[in-house]
Design an enzyme around this catalytic site. Structure first.
Site, PDB file in Angstrom:
ATOM      1  N   HIS A 188     -47.702 -21.190  35.702  1.00  0.00           N
ATOM      2  CA  HIS A 188     -47.433 -22.463  34.757  1.00  0.00           C
ATOM      3  C   HIS A 188     -46.399 -23.555  35.454  1.00  0.00           C
ATOM      4  O   HIS A 188     -46.375 -24.874  35.622  1.00  0.00           O
ATOM      5  CB  HIS A 188     -47.049 -22.474  33.314  1.00  0.00           C
ATOM      6  CG  HIS A 188     -47.495 -23.406  32.193  1.00  0.00           C
ATOM      7  ND1 HIS A 188     -47.936 -23.034  30.977  1.00  0.00           N
ATOM      8  CD2 HIS A 188     -47.978 -24.535  32.530  1.00  0.00           C
ATOM      9  CE1 HIS A 188     -48.195 -24.036  30.506  1.00  0.00           C
ATOM     10  NE2 HIS A 188     -48.439 -25.172  31.371  1.00  0.00           N
ATOM     11  N   ARG A 295     -58.469 -31.271  31.776  1.00  0.00           N
ATOM     12  CA  ARG A 295     -58.532 -30.188  31.217  1.00  0.00           C
ATOM     13  C   ARG A 295     -58.123 -30.298  29.868  1.00  0.00           C
ATOM     14  O   ARG A 295     -56.850 -30.239  29.629  1.00  0.00           O
ATOM     15  CB  ARG A 295     -57.452 -29.066  32.014  1.00  0.00           C
ATOM     16  CG  ARG A 295     -58.018 -28.525  33.427  1.00  0.00           C
ATOM     17  CD  ARG A 295     -57.042 -27.760  34.183  1.00  0.00           C
ATOM     18  NE  ARG A 295     -57.401 -26.782  35.195  1.00  0.00           N
ATOM     19  CZ  ARG A 295     -57.433 -27.124  36.545  1.00  0.00           C
ATOM     20  NH1 ARG A 295     -56.736 -28.143  36.929  1.00  0.00           N
ATOM     21  NH2 ARG A 295     -58.025 -26.079  37.304  1.00  0.00           N
ATOM     22  N   ARG A 331     -63.915 -31.980  30.178  1.00  0.00           N
ATOM     23  CA  ARG A 331     -64.136 -30.473  30.008  1.00  0.00           C
ATOM     24  C   ARG A 331     -63.574 -30.100  28.372  1.00  0.00           C
ATOM     25  O   ARG A 331     -62.700 -30.350  28.146  1.00  0.00           O
ATOM     26  CB  ARG A 331     -63.489 -29.693  30.989  1.00  0.00           C
ATOM     27  CG  ARG A 331     -63.885 -28.010  30.705  1.00  0.00           C
ATOM     28  CD  ARG A 331     -63.470 -27.249  31.776  1.00  0.00           C
ATOM     29  NE  ARG A 331     -62.080 -27.269  31.438  1.00  0.00           N
ATOM     30  CZ  ARG A 331     -61.245 -26.357  32.416  1.00  0.00           C
ATOM     31  NH1 ARG A 331     -61.626 -25.839  33.341  1.00  0.00           N
ATOM     32  NH2 ARG A 331     -59.674 -26.248  32.220  1.00  0.00           N
ATOM     33  N   GLU A 429     -68.841 -21.085  36.885  1.00  0.00           N
ATOM     34  CA  GLU A 429     -67.505 -20.332  37.257  1.00  0.00           C
ATOM     35  C   GLU A 429     -67.762 -18.915  37.038  1.00  0.00           C
ATOM     36  O   GLU A 429     -66.933 -18.054  36.879  1.00  0.00           O
ATOM     37  CB  GLU A 429     -66.301 -21.004  36.391  1.00  0.00           C
ATOM     38  CG  GLU A 429     -66.543 -21.034  34.970  1.00  0.00           C
ATOM     39  CD  GLU A 429     -65.262 -21.674  34.216  1.00  0.00           C
ATOM     40  OE1 GLU A 429     -64.345 -21.962  34.994  1.00  0.00           O
ATOM     41  OE2 GLU A 429     -65.262 -22.091  33.309  1.00  0.00           O
ATOM     42  N   ASP A 453     -62.236 -19.613  38.806  1.00  0.00           N
ATOM     43  CA  ASP A 453     -62.928 -18.724  38.107  1.00  0.00           C
ATOM     44  C   ASP A 453     -64.080 -17.685  38.562  1.00  0.00           C
ATOM     45  O   ASP A 453     -64.245 -16.627  38.369  1.00  0.00           O
ATOM     46  CB  ASP A 453     -62.980 -18.895  36.757  1.00  0.00           C
ATOM     47  CG  ASP A 453     -61.983 -19.083  35.658  1.00  0.00           C
ATOM     48  OD1 ASP A 453     -61.174 -18.092  35.632  1.00  0.00           O
ATOM     49  OD2 ASP A 453     -61.787 -19.971  35.002  1.00  0.00           O
ATOM     50  N   CYS A 500     -64.849 -28.571  41.103  1.00  0.00           N
ATOM     51  CA  CYS A 500     -63.551 -29.031  40.319  1.00  0.00           C
ATOM     52  C   CYS A 500     -62.578 -27.843  40.581  1.00  0.00           C
ATOM     53  O   CYS A 500     -61.462 -27.926  40.393  1.00  0.00           O
ATOM     54  CB  CYS A 500     -63.671 -29.339  38.967  1.00  0.00           C
ATOM     55  SG  CYS A 500     -64.373 -28.033  37.843  1.00  0.00           S
TER      56      CYS A 500
HETATM   57  C1  PEP Z   1     -61.998 -23.378  37.723  1.00  0.00           C
HETATM   58  O1  PEP Z   1     -62.257 -22.229  37.244  1.00  0.00           O
HETATM   59  O2  PEP Z   1     -62.281 -23.439  39.067  1.00  0.00           O
HETATM   60  C2  PEP Z   1     -61.710 -24.342  36.975  1.00  0.00           C
HETATM   61  C3  PEP Z   1     -61.596 -25.486  37.579  1.00  0.00           C
HETATM   62  O3  PEP Z   1     -60.834 -24.374  35.830  1.00  0.00           O
HETATM   63  P1  PEP Z   1     -59.540 -23.611  35.526  1.00  0.00           P
HETATM   64  O4  PEP Z   1     -58.849 -23.788  36.749  1.00  0.00           O
HETATM   65  O5  PEP Z   1     -59.092 -24.687  34.568  1.00  0.00           O
HETATM   66  O6  PEP Z   1     -59.858 -22.364  35.000  1.00  0.00           O
HETATM   67 MG    MG Z   2     -62.246 -21.907  34.973  1.00  0.00          MG
END
Ligand code: PEP
Ligand code: MG
Length: 569
Positions: A188, A295, A331, A429, A453, A500
């Site tokens: 973070h 997000r 999202r 994902e 993910d 993304c």
């Molecule tokens: C991802 O999983 O690629 C994504 C954009 O979402 P996050 O990084 O918020 O899980």
């Molecule tokens: Mg994700």
């Protein structure tokens, strides 16, 4: 002398060391005579007041929608928590502890109770509680407020760890770089450092060197090196590197007004990933063509009061106003896994990354989900909103979401509130989403590939585990094939494909992704101009040829070599 670390926020910095020790002065463990206890209580009250005042003034300089602001608010709530204050008083009065000892004892007890809850989010908050306690102890022992805000100019801050809450209190104008013993790219604090543009090394064991305050240091957060008392030739080398990086940055600025297109003129929209509304203000700095990923879960995390439907509606409307006709891709909240929301009292899970996260959580909590959907539907009256859902694996899940969305529209009609039309998408994902995509496409206007993910779930490698750097590669043959399959399947149904995940922000992968047929990129603001420049160097046909070559490769190292070679040639 040099020592290595992981560069998590790029840049080169020179400055003077400021070592933040967890505890700089020793506590006195003697019990106090009864006649000193009321004086000790007064000292504690004064220290609390000073810390509250300092935190409040840090918060006043921040945007109330920013994550940092929310983190400071969480600290303030704790410092004003009546139960905690009563326990501190009792510990002084009944156990005859000094104020500092009472703080150490009470905050440690509070943190331990949190750690026992077996939840990564609460465990992280427990660290914040401990560091807040340490700040209070420092005030009590040193008589001045918090060494985090008493940094010299050009400070290179060395610490074991800096929590996001502590980061929020740093006077960034005086921080040249951060060097931490813990953490990694996805932590973070790394995300906060990147968005603040502070060169940062993590997993850097600087404590093995004998560093003292004021010593000259240099940080190379491009190649991952900390230099202690750098030699003139090292300074010269780093200064040349820094100048090159600065020149590159200003050269890239010249591109911000250009349309993003390949060398033969094929336009490729480049949108931005944001985590809060205040980041939308910076889209114009790099010429982003809209928000490709908002997000929204960050509005719920680190916040003890959930934003209700009206508050969310206002925030989405604010973003639309800033975007002035450009698209806003929202999202729905992707909570669960490592993103827990304290206000929701979430149940601890054995294996949260494989648990109730994304739409699994929101579908299980329809009131919470519906409030967000209604806020988005209402905001869609005021500008173009694309709505996408995280962690959708199956058409049944998508149908359940769309049924709820219809019910929300109905409720808005009954309440005589208007709503606007939305484009609907999912974040692809998981491997299941790729293989089940065909059945979902008739219900979708777009898909966005979430490679962060997708890589985690395909490679079965925890994305935030620094031990799995090799098992969680930036790009692997398996992921290229899944991306190619997603694009091919969506294209056959005339559905637009965006990306993304962080792979879209990697300039080395840009031509390959276009060659695979990606329609649109959503990237972090710091990388947008580099991706734009890279795309302008490639004809569409060359991108396709590159993608065909990459699809033949079965080794991760060969794939990296191909992309590195193409990028630098
Ligand atoms: C991802 O999983 O690629 C994504 C954009 O979402 P996050 O990084 O918020 O899980
Ligand atoms: Mg994700």
């Amino acid at each position: 002398m040099t020592i290595r670390g992981i560069a998590v926020s790029a840049g080169i910095a020179f400055g003077q060391a400021k070592v933040l020790r967890t505890q700089e002065s020793k506590l006195d463990y003697h019990l106090l005579p009864p006649d000193q206890l009321s004086r000790e209580q007064q000292r504690l009250n004064r220290a609390l007041k000073a810390l509250i005042k300092q935190s409040q003034s840090s918060a006043d300089k921040l945007d109330p929608d920013s994550e940092n602001y929310q983190l400071i608010q969480a600290d303030l709530m704790l410092l004003e928590d009546e139960e905690l204050l009563a326990e501190l008083s009792d510990t002084i009065g009944q156990r005859q502890f000094s104020a500092a000892l009472a703080v150490e004892h009470t905050f440690a007890k509070q943190a331990q109770a949190m750690q026992e809850i077996d939840s990564p989010y609460i465990a992280r908050r427990a660290e914040d509680v401990l560091s807040l306690g340490q700040r209070l102890i420092r005030i009590l022992l040193t008589g001045h407020c918090d060494n985090l805000c008493r940094l010299p100019e050009n400070a290179i801050v060395l610490a074991k760890d800096i929590t996001p809450a502590e980061f929020a209190t740093l006077p960034l104008e005086r921080v040249s770089a951060l060097v931490l013993q813990t953490g990694g790219v996805t932590s973070h604090t790394a995300i906060l450092a990147r968005s603040a543009g502070i060169p940062t090394l993590m997993s850097c064991h600087w404590q093995t060197l004998e560093v003292t305050d004021g010593q000259p240091l240099a940080v190379d957060a491009i190649n991952g090196e900390l230099y202690l008392a750098p030699k003139p030739e090292q300074i010269e080398y780093l200064a040349a590197q820094k100048q090159q990086a600065d020149e590159r940055k200003s050269a890239l600025q010249a591109l911000k007004g250009n349309v993003t297109q390949t060398a033969d003129g094929r336009p490729i929209p480049l949108l931005a990933n944001v985590g809060c509304i205040s980041e939308v203000n910076h889209l114009a700095d790099v010429g982003a063509e809209g928000v490709g990923l908002f997000r929204t879960e960050f509005m719920f995390m680190n916040n003890h009061e959930l934003p209700d439907e009206n508050r969310q509606y206002q925030l989405y409307c604010d973003a639309l106003q800033l975007l002035d006709g450009k698209p806003l891709t929202i999202r729905s909240m992707d909570i669960g896994a490592d993103k827990e929301v304290p206000a929701l009292a979430m149940t601890a899970e054995e294996n949260p990354a494989l648990g109730l996260r994304g739409v699994r959580y929101t579908l299980a909590h329809p009131d919470l989900f519906a409030a967000q959907l209604r806020a988005i539907l209402r905001a869609a009256n005021h500008g173009p909103i694309r709505l996408m859902f995280p962690m959708v694996n199956q058409v049944e899940e998508l149908e359940a979401i769309l049924t709820l969305l219809e019910q929300c529209k109905q409720a808005l009609v009954e309440a005589e509130k208007g709503y606007g039309e939305l484009e609907i998408g999912i974040v692809v994902e998981t491997p299941a989403a790729v293989f089940n995509l065909e059945s979902m496409l008739p219900l979708l206007d777009f898909v966005s590939i979430g490679t962060n993910d997708l890589t985690q779930y395909t490679m079965a490698a925890d994305r935030s585990n620094p031990l799995l750097i090799d098992q969680y590669p930036v790009l692997s043959p398996a992921i290229i094939r899944l991306i190619a399959q997603t694009i091919e399947c969506a294209k056959a149904a005339n559905v637009r494909v965006s990306m993304c995940g962080e792979l879209a922000s990697n300039p080395k992968a840009a031509a390959l992704l276009v060659g695979l047929g990606l329609d649109e990129f959503s990237v972090n603001l710091a990388s947008l101009l580099e991706v734009k420049e890279e795309l302008s160097r490639w004809s569409h046909q060359d991108c396709v040829t590159l993608a065909q070559k990459a699809l033949q490769i079965s080794r991760i190292d060969a794939l990296n070599q191909l992309l590195t070679h193409c990028h630098s040639s």
